[in-house]
Design an enzyme around this catalytic site. Structure first.
Site, PDB file in Angstrom:
ATOM      1  N   SER A 109      86.961 -16.234  28.636  1.00 36.45           N
ATOM      2  CA  SER A 109      87.004 -17.507  29.344  1.00 36.45           C
ATOM      3  C   SER A 109      86.948 -17.290  30.858  1.00 36.45           C
ATOM      4  O   SER A 109      85.992 -16.720  31.370  1.00 36.45           O
ATOM      5  CB  SER A 109      88.263 -18.266  28.913  1.00 36.45           C
ATOM      6  OG  SER A 109      88.287 -19.561  29.421  1.00 36.45           O
ATOM      7  N   HIS A 134      82.842 -19.514  27.253  1.00 39.36           N
ATOM      8  CA  HIS A 134      82.761 -20.850  26.673  1.00 39.36           C
ATOM      9  C   HIS A 134      82.988 -21.869  27.779  1.00 39.36           C
ATOM     10  O   HIS A 134      83.291 -21.516  28.916  1.00 39.36           O
ATOM     11  CB  HIS A 134      83.756 -21.033  25.518  1.00 39.36           C
ATOM     12  CG  HIS A 134      85.192 -20.843  25.886  1.00 39.36           C
ATOM     13  ND1 HIS A 134      86.186 -20.736  24.946  1.00 39.36           N
ATOM     14  CD2 HIS A 134      85.821 -20.736  27.094  1.00 39.36           C
ATOM     15  CE1 HIS A 134      87.357 -20.578  25.544  1.00 39.36           C
ATOM     16  NE2 HIS A 134      87.160 -20.584  26.846  1.00 39.36           N
TER      17      HIS A 134
END
Length: 209
Positions: A109, A134
């Site tokens: 992330s 993501h």
């Protein structure tokens, strides 16, 4: 916390301290202080306001000590806050020294963006590292309709900014990054090189001994 008031990554074991001798006498130190002396920053926690402030302070201090020597940031982090990510990112780009980034364990992330944001040609993974990208995570929203509209615009702004940032450092288009981050995209070390997040996979030092 260490002697400078900075939060050290949490450990499930007792962090060892040791006595170091020099021409100026003896002093008690610990692994993280020794890493800092070698211009190494270790991000081993979630990316949040506390870890961001610690890392930004270390970057600025190391720049002041020697603006022409590289800084190395080792990353093993599950990611975290988008605003904390961008605070660290801006500081990495702001300081004069090149910031080398190395993933050991995982960079997920927000941490994956920091990994990609290292100086060109100076970004690496260890062989069994895991990289996950993501779209920015959001918490449940509530409030008046007008507030929800404001929050929706901010969520879209954050997503676009993250996509543009990853695109800038990977050589991918923002459109491709949006497609790839619509769901979790997990990369091996070699796949992270192919994607442009890092430049190389480090061999084990023992193999080169």
């Amino acid at each position: 916390m260490n002697n400078n008031g900075m939060q050290m990554p949490q450990a499930r074991y007792v962090l060892p301290s040791f006595i170091e001798q020099s021409a100026y006498g003896t002093k008690e130190t610990n692994p993280y202080a020794k890493l800092f002396e070698e211009r190494i920053i270790f991000l081993g926690t979630q990316v949040d306001d506390t870890s961001a402030n610690d890392i930004m302070a270390q970057l600025l201090v190391l720049e002041g000590l020697d603006p022409d020597r590289d800084i190395t940031m080792y990353i093993n982090s599950p990611g975290g806050s988008f605003t904390s990510l961008m605070a660290i990112y801006d500081t990495m780009q702001y300081v004069r020294p090149d910031v080398r980034t190395v993933c050991l364990g995982q960079a997920a992330s927000a941490a994956a963006v920091l990994l990609a944001a290292g100086a060109p040609g100076k970004r690496a993974c260890l062989p069994n590292s895991r990289v996950l990208i993501h779209q920015p995570a959001t918490q449940g929203t509530q409030g008046q309709v007008s507030d929800l509209e404001i929050q929706a615009k901010e969520i879209e702004r954050m997503r676009t900014l993250m996509e543009q940032t990853l695109a800038r450092h990977t050589g991918r288009s923002a459109e491709q990054v949006r497609i790839d981050t619509d769901r979790d995209k997990i990369l091996t070390a070699e796949e992270a090189v192919e994607y442009g997040i890092v430049d190389q996979v480090f061999d084990y030092r023992k193999l080169n001994g």
